[in-house]
Design an enzyme around this catalytic site. Structure first.
Site, PDB file in Angstrom:
ATOM      1  N   HIS A 177     -58.403  31.488  32.497  1.00 34.60           N
ATOM      2  CA  HIS A 177     -58.860  30.614  33.584  1.00 34.60           C
ATOM      3  C   HIS A 177     -58.309  31.111  34.918  1.00 34.60           C
ATOM      4  CE1 HIS A 177     -59.796  27.133  35.981  1.00 34.60           C
ATOM      5  NE2 HIS A 177     -58.517  26.977  36.255  1.00 34.60           N
ATOM      6  N   TYR A 229     -56.465  28.251  23.309  1.00 35.00           N
ATOM      7  CA  TYR A 229     -57.574  27.335  23.002  1.00 35.00           C
ATOM      8  C   TYR A 229     -58.877  27.997  22.560  1.00 35.00           C
ATOM      9  CZ  TYR A 229     -58.225  28.507  27.948  1.00 35.00           C
ATOM     10  OH  TYR A 229     -58.347  29.186  29.145  1.00 35.00           O
ATOM     11  N   ARG A 257     -66.832  33.298  30.952  1.00 35.89           N
ATOM     12  CA  ARG A 257     -65.582  33.654  31.639  1.00 35.89           C
ATOM     13  C   ARG A 257     -64.776  34.537  30.700  1.00 35.89           C
ATOM     14  NH1 ARG A 257     -61.608  29.176  31.360  1.00 35.89           N
ATOM     15  NH2 ARG A 257     -60.491  30.606  30.029  1.00 35.89           N
TER      16      ARG A 257
HETATM   17  C1  LIG Z   1     -61.287  17.711  41.303  1.00 40.39           C
HETATM   18  C2  LIG Z   1     -60.501  18.724  40.551  1.00 40.39           C
HETATM   19  N1  LIG Z   1     -59.922  18.368  39.394  1.00 40.39           N
HETATM   20  C3  LIG Z   1     -59.191  19.262  38.710  1.00 40.39           C
HETATM   21  C4  LIG Z   1     -59.026  20.531  39.166  1.00 40.39           C
HETATM   22  C5  LIG Z   1     -58.184  21.532  38.396  1.00 40.39           C
HETATM   23  N2  LIG Z   1     -59.057  22.570  37.894  1.00 40.39           N
HETATM   24  C6  LIG Z   1     -59.207  23.734  38.528  1.00 40.39           C
HETATM   25  S1  LIG Z   1     -60.390  24.663  37.867  1.00 40.39           S
HETATM   26  C7  LIG Z   1     -60.690  23.540  36.638  1.00 40.39           C
HETATM   27  C8  LIG Z   1     -61.751  23.798  35.640  1.00 40.39           C
HETATM   28  C9  LIG Z   1     -63.033  24.105  36.312  1.00 40.39           C
HETATM   29  O1  LIG Z   1     -64.013  24.350  35.369  1.00 40.39           O
HETATM   30  P1  LIG Z   1     -65.442  24.791  35.825  1.00 40.39           P
HETATM   31  O2  LIG Z   1     -66.012  23.813  36.791  1.00 40.39           O
HETATM   32  O3  LIG Z   1     -66.218  25.080  34.614  1.00 40.39           O
HETATM   33  O4  LIG Z   1     -65.167  26.117  36.671  1.00 40.39           O
HETATM   34  P2  LIG Z   1     -64.656  27.527  36.119  1.00 40.39           P
HETATM   35  O5  LIG Z   1     -63.178  27.420  36.042  1.00 40.39           O
HETATM   36  O6  LIG Z   1     -65.305  27.780  34.827  1.00 40.39           O
HETATM   37  O7  LIG Z   1     -65.056  28.505  37.182  1.00 40.39           O
HETATM   38  C10 LIG Z   1     -59.869  22.440  36.797  1.00 40.39           C
HETATM   39  C11 LIG Z   1     -59.847  21.286  35.899  1.00 40.39           C
HETATM   40  C12 LIG Z   1     -59.635  20.854  40.391  1.00 40.39           C
HETATM   41  N3  LIG Z   1     -59.521  22.071  40.945  1.00 40.39           N
HETATM   42  N4  LIG Z   1     -60.372  19.941  41.060  1.00 40.39           N
END
Ligand SMILES: Cc1ncc(C[n+]2csc(CCOP(=O)(O)OP(=O)(O)O)c2C)c(N)n1
Ligand SMILES: [Mg+2]
Lengths: 324, 353
Positions: free
Chosen positions: B260, B269, B256
């Protein structure tokens, strides 16, 4: 006394309690070096280290489930759910275990966990980031539900919540994390869970709200004061157990009551308050109890969100409707 | 000899066709794309990168809500979509602009969605709406892929998610379900190194994410997700297996590159060095180097691609911004037919408009 925001007050409460009680620990997604997406746990990892401020894997059931085990073994986990809409993967653990352990074991086991998360809409957020779902938790026996609207109460209630021997759901009005400031003492103090606060005394209409609805109610207060109508504003602060005596006392005085709630109308806390008044103070009423609420709909995405949220116009209309 | 043996070593190798410098390391997996097709792929990649970048500006100026950039994950998503068919179904998470666009979601709808209107999730393409609860939707893809088998339809499903999702209980359930019900599904796990501020090595103690599929009895593979040729080769084979009721788990190694979301600051971080190092593996750069060696890529060609992209993006943004919102919509789609209490609330709102 220093002026602090809700975010700063919460951060300070966590800091103080972690310093005072070595069994307190913070768990959640991105609560460590990132300080949480709203920075409520900012700086704590630096002071207390990775074992007490834990960046958990991305798993809400994992966080609450393991917190239950930690708590039963004497730890005091304060768990952050990143947003209101992401508590649900942990719902099974909250409702089926955290809330029930004490009753199930006739008091042998308890789950002194704080489950804190930002809630409410109006911040132009994505789906699942603008929920007001307190009813689920209020409706669950065994949970306390707290929802401060001011920095002072945020700190005092957080300290009370961590020390509470039972699980506490702690809803934080995300829209007001950083834009309300007031004097917050540096020292340790608690605000009793279960006690509402009469924010502004008045004799004509009791207006009840909590969390994100309080700033809105305070905004319409002058509109009526100018006309010689004095609203008595009650901030519930604790949603479960409900401080019915404070509500009834006020309604006995004013004879009129409006409840303002962001959550959907059906079976919201406003309905319960209205029922309590009906059962215990109907003889004092000069007009029907009125609710101003969100509609029974899924929080719309940001371009349409305003149409759902109670606003000044709707609160004023609600109050006016029972003034005649 | 201990009674309980050590966990068998799991292979952490990954498939690669193009090295980061654009040289071919696996001739046998090169796609049979001609020059016109290669140009088209590069052109689409440029459009996707610029369409994604456009959000930064839209969000800053208040024209869009929070947006999660997919910069750096283009090759993973593009390769996956090139490997399936238009009548297959995709189940995105929230960082899948490329996958959705290439699978037929109009760019205008993508803008409309992030600007904050549910109509942005209403379109003809075989792509489900954005799914924000992390890890929840691969089960839906398992279910639809199961239905396709039951109905004897020749389609498959693909779910897109990232490393963080592999910690959620629902994802383990999906991994377990898929082979049990012989779902026609592919799990496209984009290991982009981060879940907000949490690096993959803090997310799990497993050596790879692909190995999580082993426990469910799922076929799995690890691939360089910044290598569009490798991704395409793997996607085609996975789709073929899924069509034969054999679900597959793909771990695509990518990164990425951006924050975020527009409300995040990755500087809090992770180090600049890490980000700069990751940029050397930028999937666009890799394809560009390959094409340049073939004398297909020139600065003029790149400029042409960029100009075409910007024109298409402007048009899409304009169309999205010209979409009017209707207050009735917040009530009308909860049930097939509006309920009496809701109809009453809909009238109530009218008094305040
Ligand atoms: C069930 C849930 N918990 C928390 C969140 C908040 N949140 C949004 S994205 C994220 C991180 C996601 O990481 P990853 O699965 O690696 O996806 P990426 O952001 O790398 O595409 C979090 C904690 C959420 N959307 N859904
Ligand atoms: Mg990730």
């Amino acid at each position: 006394m220093p002026q602090r925001t809700i975010a700063e007050a919460l951060n300070q409460a966590l800091f103080l309690e972690m310093e005072r009680d070595p069994s307190v620990m913070i768990m959640g997604e991105d609560v460590g070096i990132d300080g949480g997406v709203f920075r409520i746990t900012d700086g704590l990892i630096k002071k207390f280290g990775e074992e007490r401020v834990v960046d958990t894997p991305l798993a809400e059931a994992g966080i609450i489930g393991s917190a239950i085990g930690l708590a039963m073994a004497g730890m005091r986990p304060v768990c952050e759910m990143q947003f209101d809409g992401f508590v649900y993967p942990a719902f099974d653990q909250i409702v089926n275990h955290a809330a029930r352990m004490r009753n199930r074991s006739r008091g042998k086991y308890t789950c002194p966990i704080v489950i804190r998360f930002p809630y409410c809409g109006g911040v132009r957020a994505l789906e699942h980031h603008s929920e007001s779902a307190e009813t689920y938790y209020i409706h669950t026996p065994g949970l306390r539900v707290v929802c401060p609207s001011t920095p002072y109460d945020a700190k005092g209630l957080m300290l009370a919540a961590i020390r509470d021997p039972d699980p506490v759901i702690f809803q934080e009005p995300k829209k007001y994390y950083r834009n309300i400031k007031e004097e917050v003492p540096d020292e340790d103090y608690t605000v009793e869970i279960g006690k509402a606060r009469v924010m502004i005394p008045g004799e004509h209409v009791t207006v009840i709200g909590w969390g994100a609805m309080i700033p809105l109610i305070l905004k319409v207060h002058p509109h009526f004061a100018q006309k010689g109508i004095n609203l008595e504003v009650i901030d519930l602060r604790t949603l479960s157990p409900l401080d019915t005596p404070t509500i009834l006392e006020s309604v006995q005085k004013t004879g009129r009551c409006v409840i303002v709630q962001e959550a959907p109308r059906t079976l919201g806390l406003a309905a319960e308050i209205s029922a309590q008044i009906m059962e215990n103070a109907v003889q004092f009423l000069q007009a029907p109890v009125q609710r101003v609420t969100g509609f029974d709909i899924i929080p719309p995405l940001l371009k349409l969100e305003e149409w759902n949220l109670p606003d000044e116009k709707r609160v004023i209309a609600g109050i006016e409707s029972i003034l005649e | 000899m201990p009674l309980i043996p050590e966990f068998p070593k799991i292979d952490d190798s990954m498939i690669q066709v193009l090295a980061p410098d654009g040289t071919v390391v696996r001739e046998d997996f090169l796609p049979n794309w001609d020059e016109a097709r290669l140009r088209e792929v590069y052109k689409e990649m440029i459009l996707i990168r610029r369409a994604d970048k456009k959000f930064t500006n839209l969000q800053r100026t208040g024209r869009s809500g929070t947006y999660p950039s997919m910069e750096g994950q283009e090759a993973t998503q593009m390769g996956m979509i090139y490997g399936i068919k238009r009548d297959d179904w995709i189940f995105p998470a929230f960082r899948e602009l490329a996958a959705c666009y290439l699978h037929g979601v109009p760019l205008e709808k993508i803008y409309l969605y992030w600007m904050g209107d549910e109509w942005g999730s209403n379109y003809e393409a075989n792509a489900l709406p954005v799914s924000i609860p992390v890890g929840s939707h691969p089960l839906h893809a398992v279910g639809t892929g199961w239905a396709f088998r039951l109905q004897n339809k020749p389609h498959i499903t693909v779910s897109f998610f990232s490393d963080g999702a592999t910690s959620e209980g629902a994802l383990y359930e999906a991994i377990n379900f898929a082979p049990v019900v012989q779902s026609r599904t592919v799990f496209c796990c984009q290991n982009n190194g981060w879940a907000i501020s949490t690096p993959t090595n803090k997310q799990t103690a497993a050596a790879t994410l692909a190995q999580k599929a082993v426990a469910g009895g799922l076929r799995n593979i690890r691939v360089d997700g910044n290598d569009i040729f490798a991704m395409y080769a793997v996607a085609r084979e996975a789709a073929e297996l899924a069509r034969q009721n054999i679900p597959v788990f793909i771990e695509a190694m990518t990164y990425r590159l951006g924050n975020h979301t527009t409300s995040d600051d990755s500087g809090k971080y992770r180090s600049k060095e890490e980000e700069e190092d990751a940029r050397t593996r930028d999937p666009i750069l890799r394809l560009q180097k390959y094409l340049a060696a073939q004398k297909i890529w020139t600065p003029e060609f790149a400029k042409e691609c960029e100009e075409a992209a910007d024109a298409a993006i402007s048009k899409a943004v304009e169309a999205a911004e010209n979409t009017k919102q209707n207050p009735d919509d917040i009530f009308d789609y909860h049930y097939e037919k509006i309920t009496p209490p809701l109809a009453q609330q809909k009238e109530e709102l009218k008094k305040f408009l």
